[in-house]
Motif scaffolding. Structure first.
Motif, PDB file in Angstrom:
ATOM      1  N   ILE A  45      63.279   4.935  17.051  1.00  0.00           N
ATOM      2  CA  ILE A  45      62.450   4.517  15.970  1.00  0.00           C
ATOM      3  C   ILE A  45      62.691   5.750  15.363  1.00  0.00           C
ATOM      4  CG2 ILE A  45      60.281   5.106  15.239  1.00  0.00           C
ATOM      5  CD1 ILE A  45      59.697   3.870  18.045  1.00  0.00           C
ATOM      6  N   LEU A  46      62.927   5.901  14.173  1.00  0.00           N
ATOM      7  CA  LEU A  46      63.491   6.829  12.773  1.00  0.00           C
ATOM      8  C   LEU A  46      62.127   6.372  11.396  1.00  0.00           C
ATOM      9  CD1 LEU A  46      65.740   8.593  11.752  1.00  0.00           C
ATOM     10  CD2 LEU A  46      66.734   7.662  10.683  1.00  0.00           C
ATOM     11  N   GLY A  47      62.397   8.325  11.303  1.00  0.00           N
ATOM     12  CA  GLY A  47      61.519   8.602   9.693  1.00  0.00           C
ATOM     13  C   GLY A  47      62.699   9.348   8.688  1.00  0.00           C
ATOM     14  N   VAL A  48      62.937   9.428   7.686  1.00  0.00           N
ATOM     15  CA  VAL A  48      63.371  10.273   7.402  1.00  0.00           C
ATOM     16  C   VAL A  48      62.758  10.235   5.603  1.00  0.00           C
ATOM     17  CG1 VAL A  48      65.974  10.556   5.722  1.00  0.00           C
ATOM     18  CG2 VAL A  48      65.355   9.160   8.046  1.00  0.00           C
ATOM     19  N   VAL A 113      65.319   1.300  14.966  1.00  0.00           N
ATOM     20  CA  VAL A 113      64.438   0.335  13.988  1.00  0.00           C
ATOM     21  C   VAL A 113      63.774   1.784  13.060  1.00  0.00           C
ATOM     22  CG1 VAL A 113      62.460   0.888  14.816  1.00  0.00           C
ATOM     23  CG2 VAL A 113      62.763  -0.095  13.047  1.00  0.00           C
ATOM     24  N   PHE A 114      64.048   1.649  11.178  1.00  0.00           N
ATOM     25  CA  PHE A 114      63.352   2.599  10.380  1.00  0.00           C
ATOM     26  C   PHE A 114      62.695   2.161   9.562  1.00  0.00           C
ATOM     27  CE2 PHE A 114      63.710   3.827   6.489  1.00  0.00           C
ATOM     28  CZ  PHE A 114      63.603   5.482   6.540  1.00  0.00           C
ATOM     29  N   VAL A 115      60.868   3.484  10.298  1.00  0.00           N
ATOM     30  CA  VAL A 115      59.764   2.845  10.264  1.00  0.00           C
ATOM     31  C   VAL A 115      59.722   3.771   8.683  1.00  0.00           C
ATOM     32  CG1 VAL A 115      57.938   3.786  10.576  1.00  0.00           C
ATOM     33  CG2 VAL A 115      58.952   2.565  12.345  1.00  0.00           C
ATOM     34  N   ASN A 116      58.822   3.021   7.612  1.00  0.00           N
ATOM     35  CA  ASN A 116      58.848   4.120   6.505  1.00  0.00           C
ATOM     36  C   ASN A 116      56.977   3.578   5.922  1.00  0.00           C
ATOM     37  OD1 ASN A 116      58.361   5.951   4.027  1.00  0.00           O
ATOM     38  ND2 ASN A 116      60.093   4.198   2.692  1.00  0.00           N
ATOM     39  N   PRO A 117      56.639   4.772   6.416  1.00  0.00           N
ATOM     40  CA  PRO A 117      54.900   4.263   6.256  1.00  0.00           C
ATOM     41  C   PRO A 117      54.567   5.277   5.222  1.00  0.00           C
ATOM     42  CG  PRO A 117      55.667   6.342   7.745  1.00  0.00           C
ATOM     43  CD  PRO A 117      56.622   5.756   7.755  1.00  0.00           C
ATOM     44  N   THR A 118      55.334   5.580   4.121  1.00  0.00           N
ATOM     45  CA  THR A 118      54.874   5.993   3.102  1.00  0.00           C
ATOM     46  C   THR A 118      53.767   5.489   2.315  1.00  0.00           C
ATOM     47  OG1 THR A 118      55.823   6.584   0.997  1.00  0.00           O
ATOM     48  CG2 THR A 118      56.404   4.780   1.213  1.00  0.00           C
ATOM     49  N   ALA A 130      69.393   3.016   5.472  1.00  0.00           N
ATOM     50  CA  ALA A 130      68.719   2.432   6.429  1.00  0.00           C
ATOM     51  C   ALA A 130      69.737   0.987   6.618  1.00  0.00           C
ATOM     52  CB  ALA A 130      67.330   2.109   6.836  1.00  0.00           C
ATOM     53  N   LEU A 131      69.122   0.326   5.473  1.00  0.00           N
ATOM     54  CA  LEU A 131      70.022  -0.849   5.984  1.00  0.00           C
ATOM     55  C   LEU A 131      71.028  -0.952   5.670  1.00  0.00           C
ATOM     56  CD1 LEU A 131      67.910  -3.203   3.289  1.00  0.00           C
ATOM     57  CD2 LEU A 131      67.768  -3.060   5.497  1.00  0.00           C
ATOM     58  N   ALA A 132      72.225   0.048   4.790  1.00  0.00           N
ATOM     59  CA  ALA A 132      73.228   0.063   4.499  1.00  0.00           C
ATOM     60  C   ALA A 132      73.807   0.102   5.916  1.00  0.00           C
ATOM     61  CB  ALA A 132      73.572   0.684   3.684  1.00  0.00           C
ATOM     62  N   CYS A 133      73.370   0.720   6.717  1.00  0.00           N
ATOM     63  CA  CYS A 133      73.350   1.768   8.064  1.00  0.00           C
ATOM     64  C   CYS A 133      73.534   0.521   8.748  1.00  0.00           C
ATOM     65  CB  CYS A 133      73.014   3.209   8.035  1.00  0.00           C
ATOM     66  SG  CYS A 133      74.030   4.041   7.085  1.00  0.00           S
ATOM     67  N   GLY A 134      72.926  -0.840   8.454  1.00  0.00           N
ATOM     68  CA  GLY A 134      72.906  -1.418  10.140  1.00  0.00           C
ATOM     69  C   GLY A 134      71.396  -1.583  10.306  1.00  0.00           C
ATOM     70  N   THR A 135      70.514  -1.115   9.647  1.00  0.00           N
ATOM     71  CA  THR A 135      69.361  -0.730  10.822  1.00  0.00           C
ATOM     72  C   THR A 135      68.078  -1.586   9.896  1.00  0.00           C
ATOM     73  OG1 THR A 135      69.943   1.816  11.046  1.00  0.00           O
ATOM     74  CG2 THR A 135      67.830   1.279  11.330  1.00  0.00           C
ATOM     75  N   PRO A 136      67.208  -2.213  10.773  1.00  0.00           N
ATOM     76  CA  PRO A 136      65.737  -2.727   9.731  1.00  0.00           C
ATOM     77  C   PRO A 136      64.803  -1.843   9.780  1.00  0.00           C
ATOM     78  CG  PRO A 136      66.104  -3.286  12.493  1.00  0.00           C
ATOM     79  CD  PRO A 136      67.409  -2.591  12.194  1.00  0.00           C
ATOM     80  N   ILE A 137      63.916  -2.598   8.716  1.00  0.00           N
ATOM     81  CA  ILE A 137      63.177  -1.170   8.610  1.00  0.00           C
ATOM     82  C   ILE A 137      61.415  -2.082   8.059  1.00  0.00           C
ATOM     83  CG2 ILE A 137      62.047  -0.834   6.175  1.00  0.00           C
ATOM     84  CD1 ILE A 137      64.254  -0.699   5.421  1.00  0.00           C
ATOM     85  N   ILE A 138      60.660  -1.266   9.274  1.00  0.00           N
ATOM     86  CA  ILE A 138      58.901  -1.648   8.649  1.00  0.00           C
ATOM     87  C   ILE A 138      58.411  -0.780   7.762  1.00  0.00           C
ATOM     88  CG2 ILE A 138      56.903  -1.891  10.299  1.00  0.00           C
ATOM     89  CD1 ILE A 138      58.500  -1.949  13.076  1.00  0.00           C
ATOM     90  N   THR A 139      58.186  -1.619   6.574  1.00  0.00           N
ATOM     91  CA  THR A 139      57.201  -0.295   5.580  1.00  0.00           C
ATOM     92  C   THR A 139      56.061  -0.881   5.490  1.00  0.00           C
ATOM     93  OG1 THR A 139      58.060  -0.046   3.479  1.00  0.00           O
ATOM     94  CG2 THR A 139      58.170  -1.614   3.876  1.00  0.00           C
ATOM     95  N   TYR A 140      55.184   0.151   4.932  1.00  0.00           N
ATOM     96  CA  TYR A 140      54.000  -0.375   4.579  1.00  0.00           C
ATOM     97  C   TYR A 140      54.090  -0.707   3.474  1.00  0.00           C
ATOM     98  CZ  TYR A 140      51.441   3.267   7.262  1.00  0.00           C
ATOM     99  OH  TYR A 140      50.121   3.826   8.610  1.00  0.00           O
ATOM    100  N   ARG A 141      53.253  -1.833   2.567  1.00  0.00           N
ATOM    101  CA  ARG A 141      52.980  -2.300   1.386  1.00  0.00           C
ATOM    102  C   ARG A 141      53.148  -1.303   0.177  1.00  0.00           C
ATOM    103  NH1 ARG A 141      52.636  -7.230   1.360  1.00  0.00           N
ATOM    104  NH2 ARG A 141      51.896  -7.855   3.500  1.00  0.00           N
ATOM    105  N   THR A 142      53.875  -0.580   0.035  1.00  0.00           N
ATOM    106  CA  THR A 142      53.752   0.443  -1.555  1.00  0.00           C
ATOM    107  C   THR A 142      54.867   0.390  -1.895  1.00  0.00           C
ATOM    108  OG1 THR A 142      52.703   2.409   1.251  1.00  0.00           O
ATOM    109  CG2 THR A 142      53.889   3.378  -1.599  1.00  0.00           C
ATOM    110  N   GLY A 143      54.347   0.795  -3.607  1.00  0.00           N
ATOM    111  CA  GLY A 143      54.741   0.317  -4.429  1.00  0.00           C
ATOM    112  C   GLY A 143      55.698  -0.685  -3.623  1.00  0.00           C
ATOM    113  N   GLY A 144      57.529   0.014  -4.580  1.00  0.00           N
ATOM    114  CA  GLY A 144      58.144  -1.234  -3.993  1.00  0.00           C
ATOM    115  C   GLY A 144      59.031  -1.131  -2.939  1.00  0.00           C
ATOM    116  N   LYS A 171      57.949  -5.413  18.373  1.00  0.00           N
ATOM    117  CA  LYS A 171      58.453  -7.216  17.894  1.00  0.00           C
ATOM    118  C   LYS A 171      60.076  -7.374  18.381  1.00  0.00           C
ATOM    119  CE  LYS A 171      57.858 -11.801  15.244  1.00  0.00           C
ATOM    120  NZ  LYS A 171      56.615 -12.399  14.421  1.00  0.00           N
ATOM    121  N   MET A 172      59.921  -5.996  17.800  1.00  0.00           N
ATOM    122  CA  MET A 172      61.648  -5.960  17.419  1.00  0.00           C
ATOM    123  C   MET A 172      62.335  -5.433  18.293  1.00  0.00           C
ATOM    124  SD  MET A 172      62.176  -3.738  13.581  1.00  0.00           S
ATOM    125  CE  MET A 172      61.376  -4.842  12.535  1.00  0.00           C
TER     126      MET A 172
END
Length: 213
Positions: A45-48, A113-118, A130-144, A171-172
């Motif tokens: 699990i990655l966060g950047v 998986v890339f997690v972005n809890p912003t 993350a997508l460009a490197c082939g890694t799926p994302i889990i993100t908060y419903r934040t902004g765009g 699940k992932m």
């Protein structure tokens, strides 16, 4: 604007009568490309972030660590200060910010998986990378942030719902999303060369519709 979310605010402002165009930001999809292999060991699990703060979800990762078994799940955060690294709870690997895009692409690529809890973002670059490197994302419903993914490339959960992040990770792990779908979405929508063309096209349309004395 860079996102539909941001455009919605402009439409409610004193500029609401103006023509509004949405042109998403883009990234270098050549440098940001799959350059590593997923491990058959722990689920990574990655966060950047360029700067980690409460609003970027740093402490949500602390909570997440307590919800997932260290035997099966590894958490790595990139972009931390040395003090933040020394203050990390057990079970979270911390790395400082890297100036090497290739090194960062390798970290993205090797993660499951890339997690972005912003809690505050208009259109986060890290999601596109993350997508460009082939890694799926889990993100908060934040902004765009949710606009960057679709049902084939990631999952959106409500702000602050760390338990929902945990459930989506489980699940992932059981039903992985396609790295190829992630890469293809980045190529289709977030190639910076294509984004430049949209700006040029918009500029040319404005010129053609303007009388210049």
């Amino acid at each position: 604007t860079v996102s539909e979310w941001l455009a919605s605010f402009v439409k409610e402002s004193f500029l609401k009568g103006m023509n509004i165009s949405v042109i998403n930001n883009g990234i270098d999809i050549v440098t940001m490309s799959p350059s590593g292999t997923k491990s058959n060991g722990k689920f990574k699990i990655l966060g950047v972030a360029s700067v980690w703060t409460k609003d970027k979800g740093l402490y949500d990762f602390y909570k997440l660590r307590g919800l997932l078994s260290e035997e099966y799940f590894e958490i790595c955060l990139v972009g931390l200060s040395q003090k933040q690294i020394s203050d990390l709870p057990d079970g979270i690997k911390g790395l400082p910010r890297t100036e090497s895009a290739k090194a960062l692409a390798k970290i993205y690529s090797e993660s499951d998986v890339f997690v972005n809890p912003t809690y505050a973002d208009s259109f986060p670059t890290v999601n596109m990378e993350a997508l460009a490197c082939g890694t799926p994302i889990i993100t908060y419903r934040t902004g765009g942030s949710p606009e960057i993914i679709d049902e084939k490339t990631g999952v959106v959960v409500e702000q602050g719902d760390v338990h929902a992040i945990k459930n989506m990770i489980l699940k992932m792990k059981k039903y992985p999303l396609s790295s190829e779908d992630c890469r293809n979405r980045a190529i289709q929508y977030f190639n910076k060369e294509d984004r430049f063309k949209y700006y040029i096209s918009l500029y040319e349309r404005l010129l053609n519709n303007t009388n210049i004395n």
